[in-house]
Enzyme design. Structure first.
Site, short mmCIF file in Angstrom:
data_model
loop_
_atom_site.label_atom_id
_atom_site.label_comp_id
_atom_site.label_asym_id
_atom_site.label_seq_id
_atom_site.Cartn_x
_atom_site.Cartn_y
_atom_site.Cartn_z
N CYS A 238 -7.23 18.20 25.30
CA CYS A 238 -8.10 17.83 26.42
C CYS A 238 -6.90 18.13 27.67
CB CYS A 238 -8.70 16.54 26.38
SG CYS A 238 -9.44 16.22 27.98
N HIS B 166 -7.71 8.07 -3.32
CA HIS B 166 -8.29 7.05 -3.86
C HIS B 166 -9.36 7.14 -4.90
CE1 HIS B 166 -6.58 6.05 0.17
NE2 HIS B 166 -6.03 5.08 -0.36
N HIS C 25 0.58 -1.35 -0.04
CA HIS C 25 0.08 -0.01 -0.07
C HIS C 25 0.80 1.33 -0.14
CE1 HIS C 25 -2.74 2.63 2.33
NE2 HIS C 25 -2.93 2.95 1.26
N ARG D 77 -14.64 14.59 22.98
CA ARG D 77 -14.73 14.55 24.78
C ARG D 77 -16.10 14.98 25.03
NH1 ARG D 77 -15.59 13.10 29.01
NH2 ARG D 77 -14.05 13.19 30.83
N TYR E 264 -10.46 19.32 36.39
CA TYR E 264 -9.53 20.04 35.64
C TYR E 264 -8.72 21.16 36.52
CZ TYR E 264 -12.05 17.63 31.94
OH TYR E 264 -12.95 16.94 31.17
C1 HEM Z 1 -2.37 6.11 -1.14
C2 HEM Z 1 -4.75 2.33 -2.40
C3 HEM Z 1 -6.66 1.74 2.05
C4 HEM Z 1 -4.66 6.09 2.94
C5 HEM Z 1 -3.01 5.01 -2.12
C6 HEM Z 1 -2.50 4.78 -3.39
C7 HEM Z 1 -3.40 3.54 -3.78
C8 HEM Z 1 -4.11 3.14 -2.69
C9 HEM Z 1 -3.12 2.84 -4.96
C10 HEM Z 1 -1.73 5.63 -4.25
C11 HEM Z 1 -2.48 6.46 -4.99
C12 HEM Z 1 -1.95 7.44 -5.98
O1 HEM Z 1 -1.16 8.27 -5.61
O2 HEM Z 1 -1.98 7.18 -7.09
C13 HEM Z 1 -5.39 1.58 -1.40
C14 HEM Z 1 -6.29 0.33 -1.40
C15 HEM Z 1 -6.69 0.09 -0.07
C16 HEM Z 1 -6.36 1.49 0.75
C17 HEM Z 1 -6.34 -0.73 -2.56
C18 HEM Z 1 -7.68 -0.86 0.41
C19 HEM Z 1 -7.70 -2.11 0.10
C20 HEM Z 1 -6.42 2.89 2.64
C21 HEM Z 1 -6.81 3.35 4.01
C22 HEM Z 1 -6.38 4.54 4.31
C23 HEM Z 1 -5.42 4.77 3.05
C24 HEM Z 1 -7.96 2.55 4.64
C25 HEM Z 1 -6.52 5.33 5.32
C26 HEM Z 1 -6.95 5.22 6.56
C27 HEM Z 1 -3.91 6.28 2.02
C28 HEM Z 1 -2.98 7.27 2.16
C29 HEM Z 1 -2.57 7.59 0.84
C30 HEM Z 1 -2.80 6.43 0.02
C31 HEM Z 1 -2.79 8.67 3.05
C32 HEM Z 1 -1.45 8.43 0.33
C33 HEM Z 1 -0.09 8.24 0.66
C34 HEM Z 1 1.12 9.41 0.13
O3 HEM Z 1 0.54 10.56 -0.42
O4 HEM Z 1 2.14 9.26 0.36
N1 HEM Z 1 -3.52 3.89 -1.61
N2 HEM Z 1 -5.43 2.30 -0.23
N3 HEM Z 1 -5.64 3.93 2.11
N4 HEM Z 1 -3.57 5.71 0.86
FE1 HEM Z 1 -4.69 3.83 0.40
N1 MTE Z 2 -19.04 21.25 26.25
C1 MTE Z 2 -20.06 20.60 26.63
N2 MTE Z 2 -21.38 21.10 26.48
N3 MTE Z 2 -19.97 19.41 27.12
C2 MTE Z 2 -18.98 18.76 27.23
O1 MTE Z 2 -19.08 17.40 27.78
N4 MTE Z 2 -16.31 18.65 26.94
C3 MTE Z 2 -15.37 19.65 27.26
C4 MTE Z 2 -15.34 20.98 26.09
N5 MTE Z 2 -16.73 21.22 26.02
C5 MTE Z 2 -17.82 19.44 26.91
C6 MTE Z 2 -17.83 20.67 26.61
C7 MTE Z 2 -14.08 18.97 27.03
S1 MTE Z 2 -13.60 18.57 28.47
C8 MTE Z 2 -13.30 19.15 25.86
S2 MTE Z 2 -11.61 18.50 25.95
C9 MTE Z 2 -13.78 19.88 24.63
O2 MTE Z 2 -15.04 20.00 24.87
C10 MTE Z 2 -13.72 18.55 23.73
O3 MTE Z 2 -14.11 19.00 22.29
P1 MTE Z 2 -14.24 17.96 21.25
O4 MTE Z 2 -15.10 16.92 21.56
O5 MTE Z 2 -14.81 19.03 20.08
O6 MTE Z 2 -13.19 17.82 20.95
#
Ligand code: HEM
Ligand code: MTE
Length: 467
Positions: free
Chosen positions: A186, A65, A40, A139, A322
């Site tokens: 937090c 993607h 990947h 949170r 806190y």
């Molecule tokens: C890049 C395939 C799942 C995050 C890519 C690229 C391919 C690919 C082909 C290169 C694309 C290009 O530049 O042309 C896949 C396939 C997946 C999969 C087949 C599942 C089977 C995921 C998931 C995530 C992810 C689940 C995030 C949670 C990324 C990221 C890049 C990337 C961040 C960019 C990397 C870079 O720019 O260096 N993927 N991907 N991918 N993928 Fe996936």
């Molecule tokens: N405001 C309300 N009304 N109720 C909450 O439980 N949690 C606080 C604050 N504001 C809270 C709140 C706490 S402890 C944090 S760290 C931040 O919201 C978290 O914001 P987020 O959930 O958008 O990241």
């Protein structure tokens, strides 16, 4: 011709390891991508976040993607279709106060489901300077209120001789709109490291109870001025009440000093937008307070009421939570009135890549992380060590703009370093310095406190080097 194999969601969800095979779905199609994981381009750990379930929520975050060659590549791994009758109707337990909570992104690492508390995994946290809304840490202390934007009103209690305001969303939009990038952290971020020293009370946050967004809304000082408030000499406080409440009707509440609220340079917002979108429900829809440089607990979500009072908010979360204490204080001796409420946070940094326990390639290692300080203090340097703190190298900070005294957002950093020949393991450490030359403490024990807040010791990650 062989008929298509049909799989249930449960079958797919049991394929999440190299041993069982790694399966994912896209639309109604099922894929076995076991062989692709290590190939990947975005790295194996990111792909693994989607193992056993749908790709859509992850690919929505990474538009890379959204190209035909990616879909063609995936098609090679197709093994069948999802069972169309498998759509289990969600059972709603109506007596459950959390039944109406929103649906969350599957990448979030959940620390508590009810109330919902979750952090993005480190692999995604520093992937973007701006955290995408769906993976911004959450949170909540209570169920998420479901508020109607048409009937929503924000009550501003007026000054004597001024006027109380009841503001609709449209009214708020009529104030000048400001947009600023602010990191929210937090007080309990990195609490899990304190737990390792000695038990503390609180959620086991790792390094992800911190995120960054562009917030837009009206300035609190403009709204308070319209209600007739001025900065008077008395040490007044601005108290905020949320519209989330427990079964006894007690709402979440917190306060900040009036001086900060009235200072236009402090840029305190009544925010209605997060990264160009209306606030998501989990983050305070339709209006929340954003207090740049100040602990997350004061950024009150689902804001219902704002008042200026001679004393701090009487809320539990202002007075009985806190706050920081000496390591010597325990639950029998703690006197919450003896300590001030946490407002500005101390300097912080953490490593997001590599992960603790990971095996890295010999040759060169890339280390990534974030650094931030409270009160608008800019991070000026991040030092990284590969040998537990004996020798140090300076990491490269991202280029994002830092305004003097208004450095509200984190800086992402990275370091590419040669792995010293013959090393079998590395003890990677990071520490940040802010523009007041404040530094992080080297170990956790001397800053341990019973509530597990303000955990900002040097962050340490132990990794193995591939032979
Ligand atoms: C890049 C395939 C799942 C995050 C890519 C690229 C391919 C690919 C082909 C290169 C694309 C290009 O530049 O042309 C896949 C396939 C997946 C999969 C087949 C599942 C089977 C995921 C998931 C995530 C992810 C689940 C995030 C949670 C990324 C990221 C890049 C990337 C961040 C960019 C990397 C870079 O720019 O260096 N993927 N991907 N991918 N993928 Fe996936
Ligand atoms: N405001 C309300 N009304 N109720 C909450 O439980 N949690 C606080 C604050 N504001 C809270 C709140 C706490 S402890 C944090 S760290 C931040 O919201 C978290 O914001 P987020 O959930 O958008 O990241």
């Amino acid at each position: 011709q062989e008929s298509t194999r049909i799989y249930t969601k449960e079958e797919v969800s049991s394929h999440t390891s190299p041993e069982t095979g790694i399966w994912v779905t896209l639309g109604s199609e099922v894929f076995d991508v076991t062989e692709f994981v290590d190939l990947h381009p975005g790295g194996p750990s990111k792909l693994m976040l989607a193992a056993g379930g749908p790709l859509e929520p992850f690919w929505a975050l990474y538009a890379v993607h959204n190209q035909s060659h990616v879909h063609e590549l995936l098609a090679q791994y197709k093994i069948g279709e999802l069972n169309p009758e498998d759509k289990v109707a969600p059972t709603v337990e109506t007596s459950d106060p959390y039944a109406d909570d929103p649906i969350r992104h599957p990448a979030l690492k959940v620390n508590s489901q009810r109330p919902f508390n979750a952090e993005p995994p480190p692999e995604l946290l520093t992937e973007n300077y701006i955290t995408p809304n769906p993976i911004f840490f959450t949170r909540n202390h209570l169920p998420v209120p479901n508020l109607d934007p048409d009937t929503y009103r924000l009550h501003i209690v007026g000054a004597p001789g001024g006027q109380s305001l009841s503001l609709s969303l449209d009214d708020l939009h009529n104030f000048p709109k400001y947009e600023i990038t602010v990191t929210l952290q937090c007080a309990g971020n990195r609490r899990s490291e304190m737990t390792q020293v000695k038990e503390v009370k609180g959620l086991e946050w790792r390094t992800g109870a911190i995120s960054t967004a562009r917030w837009a809304g009206a300035r609190l000082c403009d709204v308070l001025a319209q209600a007739g408030h001025q900065l008077c000499e008395t040490e007044a406080h601005v108290c905020f009440e949320g519209l989330d409440s427990d079964p006894t009707g007690t709402a979440y509440g917190a306060s900040i000093p009036l001086a900060r609220a009235m200072d236009p340079e402090a840029e305190v917002l009544l925010a209605y937008e997060m990264n160009g979108q209306p606030l998501p429900r989990d983050h305070g829809f339709p209006v929340r307070v954003v207090v740049p440089g100040v602990v997350g607990a004061r950024h009150v979500k689902w804001l219902g009421r704002v008042s200026v009072q001679p004393e701090e908010s009487y809320s539990h979360w202002q007075r009985r939570d806190y706050k920081g204490f000496s390591p010597s204080v325990d639950w029998d001796t703690v006197d919450f009135d003896s300590a001030p409420s946490i407002q500005e946070l101390p300097v912080q940094s953490a490593i997001t890549e590599p992960r603790d326990g990971e095996t890295v390639e010999s040759g060169e290692v890339t280390i990534k992380g974030y650094a931030w300080s409270g009160g608008g203090r800019a991070v000026i340097r991040v030092d990284v060590s590969l040998d537990g703190g004996l020798t140090w190298q300076v990491a490269k900070l991202d280029e994002e703009e830092q305004r003097p005294r208004k450095a509200w957002a984190w800086r992402l950093w990275q370091l590419q370093a040669p792995v010293p020949a013959g090393q079998k393991e590395l003890n990677i450490v990071c520490k940040a310095v802010d523009d007041g030359y404040n530094v992080q403490p080297d170990t956790v024990a001397p800053i341990w406190n019973l509530r597990g807040v303000l955990s900002n010791a040097w962050h340490r990650v132990h990794v193995f080097v591939a032979p």
